[in-house]
Design an enzyme around this catalytic site. Sequence first.
Site, short mmCIF file in Angstrom:
data_model
loop_
_atom_site.label_atom_id
_atom_site.label_comp_id
_atom_site.label_asym_id
_atom_site.label_seq_id
_atom_site.Cartn_x
_atom_site.Cartn_y
_atom_site.Cartn_z
N SER A 141 -70.21 32.85 -21.04
CA SER A 141 -70.21 33.35 -19.67
C SER A 141 -69.17 32.54 -18.91
O SER A 141 -68.65 31.54 -19.42
CB SER A 141 -71.58 33.18 -19.02
OG SER A 141 -71.82 31.81 -18.73
N THR A 142 -68.87 32.95 -17.70
CA THR A 142 -67.98 32.14 -16.88
C THR A 142 -68.52 30.72 -16.72
O THR A 142 -67.75 29.76 -16.69
CB THR A 142 -67.81 32.79 -15.49
OG1 THR A 142 -67.13 34.04 -15.64
CG2 THR A 142 -67.02 31.89 -14.54
N ASN A 143 -69.83 30.60 -16.68
CA ASN A 143 -70.45 29.32 -16.34
C ASN A 143 -70.34 28.25 -17.42
O ASN A 143 -70.61 27.08 -17.15
CB ASN A 143 -71.93 29.53 -15.97
CG ASN A 143 -72.09 30.47 -14.80
OD1 ASN A 143 -71.10 30.84 -14.15
ND2 ASN A 143 -73.32 30.86 -14.53
N THR A 188 -49.24 -13.10 5.32
CA THR A 188 -50.60 -12.58 5.45
C THR A 188 -50.78 -12.18 6.91
O THR A 188 -50.37 -12.90 7.82
CB THR A 188 -51.66 -13.61 5.06
OG1 THR A 188 -51.51 -14.78 5.88
CG2 THR A 188 -51.53 -14.01 3.59
N SER A 319 -30.70 10.23 10.92
CA SER A 319 -30.90 10.70 12.29
C SER A 319 -29.88 11.75 12.66
O SER A 319 -28.72 11.70 12.21
CB SER A 319 -30.81 9.53 13.27
OG SER A 319 -30.88 9.98 14.61
N SER A 320 -30.29 12.67 13.50
CA SER A 320 -29.37 13.67 14.02
C SER A 320 -28.68 13.18 15.29
O SER A 320 -27.81 13.86 15.82
CB SER A 320 -30.13 14.97 14.32
OG SER A 320 -31.13 14.73 15.30
N LYS A 325 -27.78 5.41 10.87
CA LYS A 325 -29.19 5.16 10.56
C LYS A 325 -29.56 5.81 9.22
O LYS A 325 -29.24 6.96 8.96
CB LYS A 325 -30.08 5.72 11.66
CG LYS A 325 -31.54 5.30 11.58
CD LYS A 325 -32.27 5.69 12.87
CE LYS A 325 -33.68 5.16 12.90
NZ LYS A 325 -34.56 5.93 12.02
#
Length: 466
Positions: A141-143, A188, A319-320, A325
Amino acid sequence: MENFRKESDLLGELNVPAGAYYGVQTQRAIDNFKISGQLLSSYPDFIKGLAFVKKAAAKTNYELGLLEENLYFKIAEACDEIVAGKYHEQFPVDMIQGGAGTSINMNANEVIANIVLEKLGKNKGEYEFCSPNDHINLSQSTNDAYPTAIKMGLLHMNIGLVERLEKIVEAFRAKGKEFHDVIKMGRTQLQDAVPMTLGQEFEAYAATLEEDISKLNNNANLFVEVNMGATAIGTGLNAPVGYATLCAKNLAQITGFPVVSAPDLVEATPDTGSYVIYSSATKRLAVKLSKICNDLRLLSSGPRAGLFEINLPPMQPGSSIMPGKVNPVIPEVVNQVCFKVFGNDLTVTFAAEAGQLQLNVMEPVLSHAIMENINFLSNALDTLREKCVVGITANKEICLNMVKHSIGIVTALNPYIGYKKSTEIAKEALETGNSVYNLVLEKGVLSQEKLDEILDPKNMLKPHNK
């Protein structure tokens, strides 16, 4: 309607594309579940898992006298072709669907049946000669077939994920060796701590990821326990005596995985515990991977106003509007993959919890979430390794200067002058801008020879005696 053939099921007749190897129930799933846009055809290991299961089932039915020899051999041949990569475009159902996986199971049954019909010289849809239900789905079965196929698919997918993980561990370890003599400050809580080497830092990345290789493999090993032969709810109705054990044995022989029949098939049918624990392993890997990417972005920050201890390979303009950058785009995209994995793990949790009585109907979204995690992580690991880790370089002078001017090196004086005196010197250094080194000499706390020995960065990288 020359380009279509008519097929029928419980709900009546439906047109199916004439050249399609799938049938009416697959067509209904195509029509009903336009959900994620991610189709079964996008997950070849899952399709292979379905073919493995159907071949093992056919072999078991043949050995138990339920399937005649010629039909068995044709079914086995069709399954082998699917495992080899053929017909995968014939699995067009959405990964997320209602019906507890019935559409995926029937997709496999119909495709295999029509391949067999073609081999027998019959037309597609002439199911009286080879039926998706009566022959391909015989004693199943599918199951039981569907979750078993998921598990076989996940076992294969885990192999690929682990291979990629091993490669990035090697890449980090190689960088650890390359940077073994680059002295830098450890931190830390984002504050100066004590000196270390950049090599130690990268070796730690390798070590933490290496731990997850065994975690993934150990958790994936839970998938070898299957419920084949228990059919609908685990009682074994419609499967012959001995089918469950023999089918598991045949599946093991076909796949090469140590597949076994679950000891309690009623329990195994709705159980999704193996998915939950494997998903947790992918989440654990994602947590570690995301932390490493956070570190890489911090360590490469700058180039003038950040830490700038390492250089990441430049991949694209950043960056545009800001000339010059360059952004850490590879760690950024891997971070986002990890966030997706976290969310998918939560989906797995909810889907597993939603099981009711003798079945969990949420397995489609559960399996999709895990498979998506494996694919995303596999791609992310390759991308991070190839486009980032292997090309990282160190800014040795910047690292060394930070050590020389850090207040953190005063920690090394604790065993020699005591915590209170060390604190006084650290405080004065912060307030005056004077160095720890100069203050110790000015106050006559230690001789220059002794101080040079203690504060030599190389002597602060490992335990030592006073």
